[in-house]
Design an enzyme around this catalytic site. Structure first.
Site, short mmCIF file in Angstrom:
data_model
loop_
_atom_site.label_atom_id
_atom_site.label_comp_id
_atom_site.label_asym_id
_atom_site.label_seq_id
_atom_site.Cartn_x
_atom_site.Cartn_y
_atom_site.Cartn_z
N ASP A 1 0.99 -1.19 0.02
CA ASP A 1 0.06 -0.16 -0.07
C ASP A 1 1.03 1.24 -0.08
OD1 ASP A 1 -2.39 1.80 0.46
OD2 ASP A 1 -3.45 0.10 1.11
N HIS B 1 1.21 2.22 -3.42
CA HIS B 1 0.23 2.87 -3.86
C HIS B 1 0.72 4.68 -4.09
CE1 HIS B 1 -3.54 0.16 -2.73
NE2 HIS B 1 -2.31 -0.54 -3.46
#
Length: 476
Positions: free
Chosen positions: A295, A329
């Site tokens: 992430d 991300h």
């Protein structure tokens, strides 16, 4: 033309001189005497952070009965070593070379948990080992839940250091399936975090201001624990260690002050495996680290929705420097749990490069979160490639339904300087502000982006100020 920002810590003054127009996109050269180095403030933040020091006393966990065979439960041995060190005034609790299985580790004031080279701390795969529940947080909302793997509550002068590895042992067979995604091992019909008794229940408790002690989760629920979480702590050091296979967020200092994260490696590709998430925290330095995550590499936060507004502690005075961002991300992200606001963020001398890195710099919020972001300074960044955008500001962020509310976010004073990008992905710059509150004062100075499919996509923002900036070889 527009002067550069003049900064003294905590106070930002922006002066407009010499015929400003909203459509101005370039600036004439400045005299050196007119320029103030805003990153001098970052130096002051770093210099003022209290880095904990410890008495010269050593407590080997082997002296408390630890067995380095990878299967013996060493929870009690590690606990006794930490208690003895703390009670006797502090020092270093040493984990020597070997493989040590344990349940959660709870740090105490004046204790440095030190992993020698070759030490591997393996955390139990049994969720029941992380009971009884403790006061913790999940996606910006406080609750009583499984203990973080390494946890400290209201402690002062704590550290985890050394050259060893913390292995959370999370995988598709434990912890990760609770996210509800098949790629992480979820089987249709099994309980998962989006079920009514999990996140929807916690969200309702947030809205109703249910006391934290009554927000009971843990056994029978599917909300994963963070890896390392100092909660309401002061003077924190994390240095040299490696974190891997995390159940959830990796490093999550919350409501804490004076945080140094130096030379740490995060290699963890599970769901929500953010590398470092300072929340309601201030005076933070993240330096010389490697982030390779499932992430966001770094995500700065300050509470979700009503809870963030009630707590009302902005995250501020955060310096990120000399780091390497690989998969993730976003390289440095602010949000989406951001309701108490974020200010004074400095990012410098970092390299970001991976075909699986989505954005370099990202700000994300919506009108349920609200909040503010102000005074973000990014300098001397090299980006090999990103998938979506070099800079993304999104005030319509949503991964769940019904993300519109009555709290209009404010975003201003976002400055990128000396940024070189080889492959800008789908967009060079992507900004989606709000009609009610356009994004304010974004400047790009000596920014050069190559390979962006769409150079600019900007909605509801004051005109970006470009200074010696090119996208796909075109001057802006």
């Amino acid at each position: 033309m527009i002067t550069r920002p003049l900064f003294s810590i905590g106070i930002f003054l922006f002066f407009l001189i010499s015929g400003l127009t909203l459509n101005s996109c370039k600036e004439s050269p400045k005299k050196q005497s007119e320029v103030v180095d805003v990153f001098a403030a970052a130096d002051r933040i770093v210099n003022d952070i209290v880095v904990p020091e410890f008495p010269d006393r050593n407590y080997s966990i082997m002296d408390f009965g630890a067995v380095p065979d990878g299967t013996t439960d060493n929870t009690q041995a590690i606990k006794l070593a930490i208690e003895s060190c703390h009670t006797e005034g502090g020092g270093k609790v040493i984990v020597p070379s070997g493989r040590f299985l344990t349940g959660p580790i709870h740090l105490k004031s004046n204790v440095n948990l030190h992993l020698e080279e070759g030490a591997v701390v393996l955390f139990s795969k049994d969720s029941k080992a992380y009971l009884p529940v403790v006061h913790t947080s999940y996606e910006g909302v406080e609750l009583m839940n499984y203990s973080p793997l390494i946890y400290a509550y209201k402690q002062k002068n704590i550290a985890v250091t050394g050259k060893g590895i913390f292995d959370g042992q999370a995988d598709k067979a434990n912890w990760w399936p609770w996210c509800g995604a098949e790629r992480y091992g979820y089987i249709d019909g099994e309980p998962q975090q989006k079920d009514d008794h999990n996140l929807p229940r916690l969200r309702k408790m947030n809205e109703e201001a249910t006391p934290v002690v009554d927000r009971l989760f843990g056994e029978g629920y599917q909300l994963r624990p963070s890896f390392f979480e100092p909660f309401e702590c002061e003077n924190i050091l994390v240095k040299g260690v490696t974190f891997t296979n995390a159940p959830f967020w990796v490093m999550h200092p919350i409501k804490s002050n004076n945080i140094t994260i130096d030379g740490v490696t995060v290699k963890s590709h599970g769901p929500n495996n953010d590398g470092c998430d300072p929340e309601y925290s201030k005076n933070v330095r993240i330096a010389n680290c490697v982030f390779d995550t499932g992430d966001d590499c770094i995500a700065i936060k300050s509470g979700r929705n009503d809870e963030g507004r009630r707590v009302n502690i902005p995250s501020e005075n955060i310096v990120v420097e000399n780091c390497e961002m690989k998969d993730g991300h976003g390289g440095v992200v602010i949000g989406s749990e951001i309701s108490a606001g974020v200010r004074n963020v400095y990012v410098r001398n970092c390299n970001m490069d991976s075909p699986n890195l989505d954005r370099a710099i990202r700000i994300k919020t919506n009108t349920l979160r609200g909040g503010f972001v102000e005074n973000v300074f990014v300098k001397n960044i090299k980006v090999g490639q990103v998938k979506e955008a070099v800079l993304k500001i999104n005030t319509y962020y949503a991964i769940y339904a019904n993300q519109e509310g009555d709290f209009i976010p404010s975003i201003k004073n976002i400055h990128l300087e000396d940024v070189e990008v080889e492959n800008g992905g789908e967009y060079g710059i992507l900004i989606k502000g709000r009609v009610e509150s356009p994004v304010e004062n974004v400047t790009l100075t000596n920014v050069h982006i190559k390979g962006a499919k769409t150079p600019l996509s900007v909605e509801n923002s004051q005109p970006i100020i470009f200074k010696n900036t090119t996208i796909n070889g075109v001057d802006y």
